[in-house]
Design an enzyme around this catalytic site. Structure first.
Site, short mmCIF file in Angstrom:
data_model
loop_
_atom_site.label_atom_id
_atom_site.label_comp_id
_atom_site.label_asym_id
_atom_site.label_seq_id
_atom_site.Cartn_x
_atom_site.Cartn_y
_atom_site.Cartn_z
N ASP A 192 14.71 -16.12 98.21
CA ASP A 192 13.38 -16.18 98.91
C ASP A 192 13.29 -14.70 99.36
O ASP A 192 14.00 -13.88 99.08
CB ASP A 192 13.63 -17.16 100.09
CG ASP A 192 12.39 -17.78 100.55
OD1 ASP A 192 11.45 -16.84 100.90
OD2 ASP A 192 12.29 -19.04 100.35
N HIS A 286 7.13 -15.17 98.15
CA HIS A 286 8.52 -15.41 98.71
C HIS A 286 9.35 -14.44 97.96
O HIS A 286 10.48 -14.79 97.56
CB HIS A 286 8.85 -16.73 98.66
CG HIS A 286 8.34 -17.64 99.76
ND1 HIS A 286 8.75 -17.73 100.96
CD2 HIS A 286 7.29 -18.39 99.71
CE1 HIS A 286 8.00 -18.47 101.68
NE2 HIS A 286 7.21 -19.34 100.92
N GLU A 353 2.76 -21.15 99.30
CA GLU A 353 2.41 -20.00 100.27
C GLU A 353 2.30 -18.69 99.70
O GLU A 353 2.79 -17.61 100.30
CB GLU A 353 3.57 -19.83 101.27
CG GLU A 353 3.71 -20.99 102.36
CD GLU A 353 4.85 -21.39 103.31
OE1 GLU A 353 4.65 -21.98 104.33
OE2 GLU A 353 5.86 -20.36 103.09
#
Length: 555
Positions: A192, A286, A353
């Site tokens: 991440d 990410h 995202e």
């Protein structure tokens, strides 16, 4: 006198029933008691009868009893005795479900039958819950006949080790928690913005640089001292004020990673517990830890990227990979090493995202879109995922992605993990794609478990009752569409979880509730009965040293 005798007999009968009470989580399909008043006694002379093919289950049971009861039972594959033995046997012709088992216990013997090795292992987990919750020189097992098998095929739990790193010993312990609850998938979130946690030999800077950050924010996002930093998200830009904002952190370096040898060790450990590990390698967003190590893969290759030190929606910062041939070659090389380490037929590639702003601002991204006939950045994301899927499929494996992979068109063979409510899972099922339900408001265990929590947690509360009452198969799906709901999963993100005790505190007893909604028949679900059985489960927590909130004991 007759009344006194009747009263004494009634008390004796009631005590007998209480002693026979079975408190198993998840609730089995069928439990029959009262077959006998005499119990099976496990003592130092008890033997486990098991052939070599069933050694995983036999060794697990032997180890558990030795660890928590100080009794080491002998495993004797050649014994023909029917006295004082625990017999494990495969009987494929008698049972229908591939995970089905039967457990029969009487005065002389306890027998566990199954038609598969993993089914037998599930029977062992049930047997463990029939043992006393306190140490004793001899262990009493009630006379019982249990028939059991799971409701849903995918029963998963996730652990994020990017925000805070957990060592190999604890990861193994976490896998044991899943095994004890008959869960069969461990979603290991390895990369991440905040840290890259897996050794990739072709790209050593991923762990030399990407596995370490120089600090973490203090308290809840945006962190103590960062309250005045504002983020304005616009269609073509993200404005951060003040422009020279410097995020305040604790300044404590944090990190760590797993070597490939350690990964192999954990994979082997999980396999012996019939838990499949699904690794997650995040893309296209990410990826700040990747970009800190290899900035040439970003949309701003001349920028000095850094491993993220703050939480929150990280797409407010440029954390997306450029959809270039260079990036795809990098990811293919990474995934090739990952797939060599994990025998799982599934690889999780994230896909969530990904802010489209950074692709909008990048001339190179726009050129890639033009060259491939892509009209929107959502289509670029779909192009990215499809290209990765083609590579992964070529290795004989299937991708799983968060529900954002639906944007711009779903990759042909992808499995959708629905976290933003149920909409993504419903849409995937209607397109005849497998879906895993993991809605944030129900089964994100990093959220508070009480309305007023006594430690830092993320988001709105996910109460125990809400977890238990969640139904993973949406009512709006037809019977045919519902077949594509593969199962469900709980998630544990570690922004505010820094140590194993906090992991346990957040996980239990909500893991018990999750296991029951995924394993047990829907018609047997009863929250009041679950709460009653949970009282016994808390005693097992005490026996095994699991941390949980004592507030559950108040009622």
């Amino acid at each position: 006198m007759k009344k006194i005798i009747f009263l004494l007999l009634s008390i004796a009968f009631y005590n007998s029933l209480s002693a026979q009470e079975i408190n198993i989580i998840p609730q089995p399909v069928s439990v029959k008691t009262g077959l006998s008043t005499e119990k099976f006694i496990i003592d130092k002379n008890t033997e486990i009868i098991s052939n070599d093919s069933l050694s995983n289950s036999a060794l697990f049971l032997q180890s558990y009893i030795q660890k928590y009861y100080d009794l080491k039972l002998r495993i004797n594959p050649n014994s023909t005795s029917r006295k004082n033995t625990i017999k494990l046997e495969l009987v494929k012709r008698l049972l229908k479900d591939s995970n089905e088992y039967e457990l029969i216990s009487n005065h002389d013997q306890t027998m566990v039958y199954a038609n598969s090795e993993n089914g037998l292992f599930y029977g062992i987990q049930t047997l463990i819950q029939l043992l006393p919750e306190v140490k004793s020189a001899s262990l009493q097992v009630p006379a019982v006949h249990i028939t059991d098998y799971p409701r849903l095929e995918y029963r998963g739990m996730h652990l994020d080790v990017s925000r805070h790193f957990f060592d190999v010993d604890f990861v193994k312990q976490y896998i044991d928690y899943l095994a004890l609850h008959k869960m069969n998938y461990f979603h290991w979130h390895l990369t991440d913005d905040h840290g890259w946690r897996i050794e990739i030999k072709k790209y050593p800077k991923l762990t030399e640089i990407g596995a370490w950050r120089n600090g973490s924010i203090i308290g809840l996002w945006p962190g103590k001292g960062n309250e005045n930093i504002k983020y304005q998200v616009l269609p073509t830009a993200i404005n951060i004020t003040p422009k020279n904002a410097v995020i305040k952190t604790d300044g404590v370096k944090h990190g760590g990673f797993y070597t490939q040898e350690q990964i192999k060790e954990v994979v082997e450990y999980a396999a012996k517990r019939y838990v499949t590990i699904i690794p997650e390698i995040e893309m296209p967003a990410h990826s700040m830890a990747v970009l800190a190590a290899y900035p040439e893969l970003g949309t701003e290759p001349n920028k000095k990227y850094a491993v993220a030190e703050t939480w929150g929606m990280m797409n407010k910062y440029n954390n997306v990979l450029q959809a270039s041939d260079t990036t795809f070659k990098f990811l293919e090389n990474v995934l090739a090493e990952v797939m060599e380490l994990f025998p799982s037929p599934y690889i999780h590639i994230g896909g969530d995202e990904a802010s489209k702003v950074w692709w909008k601002q990048s001339a190179a991204s726009q050129q890639i879109m033009k060259a491939n006939g892509l009209k929107t950045e959502s289509e670029l994301q779909s192009y990215f995922i499809r290209r990765i899927e083609k590579f992964v499929n070529g290795k004989g494996k299937t991708i799983i992605g968060w529900n954002e992979i639906l944007q711009g068109g779903l990759a042909p063979n992808a499995v959708v993990m629905s976290w933003q409510g149920e909409k993504g899972g419903i849409e995937a099922a209607k397109q005849n794609h497998k879906a895993i339900m993991t809605p944030e408001d129900k089964v994100y265990f990093n959220h508070a478990q009480f309305v007023k929590e006594d430690s830092l947690t993320a988001g709105k509360p996910s109460l125990l009752a809400d977890v238990y009452n969640y139904e993973p198969i949406p009512a709006e799906l037809s019977a045919e569409q519902a077949k594509y709901i593969w199962g469900g999963q709980g998630c544990l993100w570690s922004e505010y979880i820094t140590n194993p005790a906090k992991v346990q505190y957040q996980l239990f007893p909500r893991l018990d509730a999750l296991s029951e909604i995924l394993w047990s028949p829907k018609e047997k679900r009863n929250y009041s009965d679950f709460q009653k059985r949970l009282k016994t489960q808390f005693k097992r927590y005490d026996l095994t040293g699991i941390t949980y909130s004592k507030r559950y004991l108040e009622n």
